[in-house]
Scaffold this active site. Structure first.
Site: not given
Length: 257
Positions: A47, A152
Site C-alpha cells: 500500500h 481477506e
C-alpha cells in the site's frame, strides 16, 4: 527478536506484537520499534508504492536488532518474494491468499531446494554477508523464514482450514479492512459475518498448530481478536501511531495539563 524467538513465543502460547511501516522508511525505524518493545516490524510494499530500494536500509538496520523483520509484498509473483527475501526479509506476508494451492506455491518460492525453488545467492544481505557452507545456509533459511498468508475475503475464510494445513504456513493473518469490505460492510468490525470469520480463522489456525494474526485497526477489534486467541497482533501502523500520539500530546498541552 529473531524469527526463532517469535516462533518460541507462539509455541508457548504467548503473543508476538509488532507494527506496520507504511510511511517512515527511515533506516532507524526498526531500531525505534525494537526499543519500544516490538517483537516484529513489517515493511509494507503493498500500500505504499515503495520499491525494495526504499526499505533496504531499514531492513539492514533492523536485521541487527532484537526484532524480526517482515515484508509484505505487493502480489503473488515469484520475483517479488525472492527479491524481498534476498534483501533481508525474515518473513513474507502475502495479500489475498485464497486457497491451499496458492499458499503452497508461495511456500515453494520461499524455500531453497529440495523443499522449494528459491534461487540461491549467498554472502549478500539476507545472510548478513557472512561466509559459510551454502547447504547449511539453505537449511537454516528454510527453517527460520516465516510465511503469513492474508485472509481477506469470504473465499479465503472458507479455505482457512486448508490454507492452515499447508506445511510452511505459519500465521493466518486477517486483513480486517479488506475482509470487512468483502463482507459488505467496509470498516465495520462488529457484524455477525465479520466476527464469525474471525472465529473461523482462529479455529483453523488452532486446529493445525498455526497462529492467527490480525492488523489491529482499533482497540475494539484488537480486543475481540485477542479474546479469540489471536497471538500475532499489529499495533496498527507507524503513521497512525504517530498521529494518535501527537494528537494526544497536543490536546494535553492545549488543556494545560
Amino acid at each position: 527478536m529473531t524469527t526463532a524467538h517469535v516462533r518460541e513465543r507462539l509455541a508457548a502460547g504467548e503473543r508476538a506484537l509488532g507494527t506496520f511501516i507504511l510511511e517512515f522508511s527511515t533506516p532507524g525505524i526498526g531500531s525505534i520499534c525494537a526499543r519500544a518493545g516490538a517483537d516484529w516490524v513489517l515493511y509494507d510494499l503493498e500500500h505504499t508504492g515503495w520499491s525494495l530500494d526504499a526499505i533496504r536500509a531499514s531492513l539492514a538496520v533492523s536485521r541487527r536488532e532484537d526484532i524480526a523483520s517482515f515484508v509484505r509484498v505487493a502480489g503473488q509473483q515469484k520475483h517479488l518474494v525472492s527479491t524481498a527475501l534476498d534483501a533481508g526479509a525474515e518473513g513474507i506476508m502475502m495479500p489475498y491468499v485464497e486457497s491451499a494451492a496458492e499458499a503452497a506455491q508461495i511456500v515453494d518460492w520461499m524455500r531453497f531446494p529440495p523443499a522449494g525453488h528459491r534461487g540461491s545467492a549467498f554472502c549478500i544481505a539476507h545472510d548478513l554477508y557472512m561466509p559459510g557452507a551454502p547447504a547449511d545456509k539453505q537449511a537454516q533459511c528454510n527453517e527460520s523464514v516465516l510465511f503469513l498468508p492474508q485472509i481477506e475475503s469470504p473465499g479465503s475464510v472458507a479455505a482457512a482450514h486448508e490454507i492452515a494445513a499447508v506445511d510452511g504456513v505459519d500465521v493466518l493473518f486477517v486483513g480486517p479492512l479488506d475482509l470487512s469490505t468483502n463482507l459488505g460492510a467496509p470498516g465495520v468490525f462488529t457484524t455477525p459475518e465479520f466476527l464469525s470469520a474471525l472465529d473461523t480463522v482462529a479455529e483453523a489456525a488452532a486446529a493445525h498448530g498455526k497462529a492467527a494474526g490480525i492488523f489491529g485497526a482499533g482497540e475494539q477489534l484488537t480486543a475481540a481478536a485477542m479474546e479469540r486467541g489471536y497471538t500475532v497482533v499489529s499495533l496498527s501502523a507507524d503513521v497512525m501511531v504517530y498521529q494518535s500520539a501527537l494528537a494526544a500530546g497536543l490536546r494535553q498541552l492545549r488543556e494545560g495539563n
